[in-house]
Design a protein around this motif. Structure first.
Motif, PDB file in Angstrom:
ATOM      1  N   PRO A 174      19.281  17.420 -38.020  1.00  0.00           N
ATOM      2  CA  PRO A 174      17.963  16.860 -38.096  1.00  0.00           C
ATOM      3  C   PRO A 174      16.939  17.541 -37.160  1.00  0.00           C
ATOM      4  CG  PRO A 174      19.016  15.404 -36.577  1.00  0.00           C
ATOM      5  CD  PRO A 174      20.136  16.454 -37.074  1.00  0.00           C
ATOM      6  N   ILE A 175      17.503  18.454 -36.471  1.00  0.00           N
ATOM      7  CA  ILE A 175      16.221  19.181 -35.625  1.00  0.00           C
ATOM      8  C   ILE A 175      16.183  20.757 -36.173  1.00  0.00           C
ATOM      9  CG2 ILE A 175      16.487  18.098 -33.662  1.00  0.00           C
ATOM     10  CD1 ILE A 175      18.271  20.058 -32.553  1.00  0.00           C
ATOM     11  N   THR A 226      13.412  16.161 -39.617  1.00  0.00           N
ATOM     12  CA  THR A 226      12.953  15.257 -38.507  1.00  0.00           C
ATOM     13  C   THR A 226      11.976  14.159 -38.995  1.00  0.00           C
ATOM     14  OG1 THR A 226      12.970  17.104 -36.912  1.00  0.00           O
ATOM     15  CG2 THR A 226      11.655  15.446 -36.239  1.00  0.00           C
ATOM     16  N   LEU A 255      14.121  11.363 -40.559  1.00  0.00           N
ATOM     17  CA  LEU A 255      15.205  10.775 -39.693  1.00  0.00           C
ATOM     18  C   LEU A 255      15.019   9.245 -39.619  1.00  0.00           C
ATOM     19  CD1 LEU A 255      17.708  11.544 -37.847  1.00  0.00           C
ATOM     20  CD2 LEU A 255      16.208  11.785 -36.131  1.00  0.00           C
TER      21      LEU A 255
END
Length: 609
Positions: free
Chosen positions: A564-565, A571, A574
């Motif tokens: 997710p980063i 992001t 998420l």
């Protein structure tokens, strides 16, 4: 290994460590590098600052402005609404249309911006179709990342690699050079998401998060406006035709408060805010607040030559990007205390209409216009969003308590949408045909956006993501520093020695894995800056064409599906998707392997070695 190369490698390792730590910010780290390289004598000041004049940097900045023009004119949001209409009740059709739309729009504007635009659209669709939102959010992020594989200008890493090719005295890519691979990956992603959709909502918690912000519908219900909302069509023989609203006194004599006017103009329907100088035309549809005067509605309509126009939705829902509401409160020092709403002259002074009154959380009925106002009363006002925003600067007579969530979707230049599309089409046409260099095509597109008032200077400057530009400018000198100190040759020799007599396919796979792995920890733009010269030098050392190597790095830089980063796109989804870190790993890693296989197999065929 010379001292200068050691210094460059130390700087590079330090930059990567700071990128991973994310302190200080990445653009600040890039500026530190920009200063450190000339101070150490590795580069001259002119070489270190050359990134500021790099055409790719100018193109990226111009594309931010073009994307802002599409948002300000509502083109991006209209695409989302079109998606909702055509998806119907089919989840499969929705998935296909969603991913195609996001990838298509993301190929000509920031993928992060596109995903941000589509998140509220997807949330509303999921609510309507009763689909777990987790089954749509990850396809949304995947499509946003894949959009970077569609065109030359789709993502900064593509432009960085293009710049590196030109620096090596090689011909750059064309506008659609990446498109065949991107389309294949997109189709595979659609099939992949369709097959694994039951794993996209891993827990019952993967539902639509409730928003704490009011929506227009909520405010309308709280102020008991729903029963008074009407739409009236002006007949050809109506006595209102040709008259101004302030001459008719409709609210005083008939209990009709006109909020806005729908009018057919040429081939499209426009919405006009109701002011005292608004002239009534035959065929107009009046969006009104029906207050009434005791007479029956049918008698009033007959006398005025009006007919009730049925609507499926609230007119606020149909025009929420032009017509809005706001809740305002009267402070103790307000000059409006003691006056009735009829005495406020709100429409003539502020071009807004008061459509509701609450006192101690109790809403008044249709008699609210005759009620003297008290301190702490709250009013619901309706009108054009620009006029509503001006209320926030008037802190003497009232305080704006809240603006509904729909204000985030307002398109301040909605009427200029056709011109925004035309400006975009001209820019793309110039880039595809190569009539002018890409940087001039992008600047021409921006100038056209400004000429047609799709953007203004303030919004244009605000739209540019300066952090990304500074990051690119600050990292570009690293490639030159590694070349001057022999670092690139050292990396390439080590790579070829490690792989021995392996063929080009193994080299391409290694480049892909290395690029994708590095981009897990640092920006994919910074990764492209570091890997592009390595890819080109590797091709030259093997006496092969540099293009398949460069394309492999570009595709790998956009393969940020795994955490997710890895990308701002991941992001963003998420939270709304209620995903966990491991969800991206178990869904993203297998697909990244699929993309690598496609790249290694297809790239040498499209770009012969």
């Amino acid at each position: 290994m010379n001292i200068e190369l050691v210094w460059v490698l130390v700087l590079l390792a330090s930059a990567v460590a700071l990128f991973i730590r994310n302190r200080p910010r990445m653009d600040a780290v890039a500026l530190i590098i920009l200063v450190a390289l000339p101070l150490s004598g590795v580069l001259t000041v002119e070489e270190a600052l050359a990134g500021f004049s790099d055409p790719s940097v100018i193109v990226i900045a111009a594309l931010f402005v073009m994307g802002d023009g599409l948002v300000r004119t509502g083109v991006a949001y209209q695409l989302g609404e079109l998606l909702m209409r055509h998806a119907g009740q089919s989840e499969t059709r929705l998935l296909v249309l969603l991913m195609l739309s996001v990838a298509g729009l993301g190929s000509i504007m920031s993928s992060t911006g596109v995903v941000a635009i589509f998140i509220p659209v997807v949330l509303s669709i999921a609510l309507r179709l009763n689909i777990p939102v987790g089954r749509l959010m990850m396809p949304l992020s995947f499509a946003g990342l894949i959009s970077g594989m569609m065109t030359l200008v789709a993502t900064p890493p593509n432009m960085v690699i293009q710049s590196e090719l030109i620096r090596a005295d090689l011909t750059g890519f064309s506008f659609f050079s990446f498109a065949p691979i991107g389309l294949i990956v997109l189709l595979l992603a659609i099939v992949y998401m369709r097959l694994i959709r039951r794993w996209l909502s891993p827990s019952p918690a993967s539902t639509i998060p409730k928003s704490e912000r009011h929506h227009i519908r909520d405010l309308i219900d709280e102020y008991a406006f729903s029963d008074r909302e009407r739409c009236l069509r002006v007949k050809d023989d109506s006595p209102l035709v040709g008259q101004l609203l302030n001459e008719l006194h409709l609210r005083k004599h008939y209990g009709i408060n006109v909020i806005a006017v729908e009018r057919q103009r040429r081939f499209r329907q426009i919405l006009l805010g109701a002011t005292g100088s608004t002239e009534i035309h035959s065929g107009d549809r009046l969006l009104i607040d029906w207050i009434g005067t005791g007479r029956s509605a049918s008698d009033t309509y007959q006398e005025l030559g009006l007919s009730l126009w049925p609507r499926g939705n609230s007119y606020f829902a149909d025009h929420h990007r032009e017509l809005g509401v706001a809740e305002v409160m009267l402070p103790p020092h307000s000059n409006l205390v003691g006056k009735t709403i009829q005495e406020l002259t709100f429409r003539s002074q502020r071009k807004l209409n008061v459509i509701g009154l609450r006192r101690q959380l109790t809403a008044f009925s249709d008699t609210f216009i005759y009620e003297p106002l008290q301190v702490s009363d709250t009013l619901l006002v309706a009108g054009n969003w620009n006029d509503i925003r001006r209320l926030q600067s008037d802190s003497r007579d009232f305080v704006v308590l809240s603006l509904p969530a729909e204000v985030d979707e307002v398109a301040p230049a909605l009427s200029q949408a056709p011109y925004a599309i035309a400006s975009l089409a001209i820019m793309v046409l110039l880039m595809v045909t190569g009539v002018v260099p890409n940087v001039l095509a992008a600047l021409i597109g921006c100038l056209l956006m400004g000429l047609f008032r799709c953007v203004d200077m303030n919004s244009a400057y605000r739209s540019i993501h300066w952090q990304s530009l500074i990051l690119i400018v600050g990292m570009l000198p690293f490639a030159l520093a590694l070349q001057k100190t022999g670092g690139i040759n050292l990396i390439v020799e080590g790579l070829l020695t490690l792989l021995g007599g392996a063929g080009p396919s193994v080299i391409l796979a290694t480049l892909f894995v290395t690029t994708a792995f590095i981009s897990l920890f640092i920006s994919n733009t910074a990764t492209a800056v570091l890997m592009a010269p390595v890819a080109i030098a590797s091709a030259q050392a093997m006496h092969a064409s540099p293009y398949p190597f460069a394309v492999t790095v570009a595709i790998a830089a956009s393969t940020a599906f795994m955490t997710p980063i890895s990308s701002p796109v991941n992001t963003l989804v998420l939270g709304p998707g209620n995903y966990r870190f491991m969800d991206f790993i178990r869904i993203g890693v297998p697909f990244a392997i699929v993309v690598m296989a496609v790249t290694v197999l297809i790239v040498p065929w499209l770009f012969p070695l």
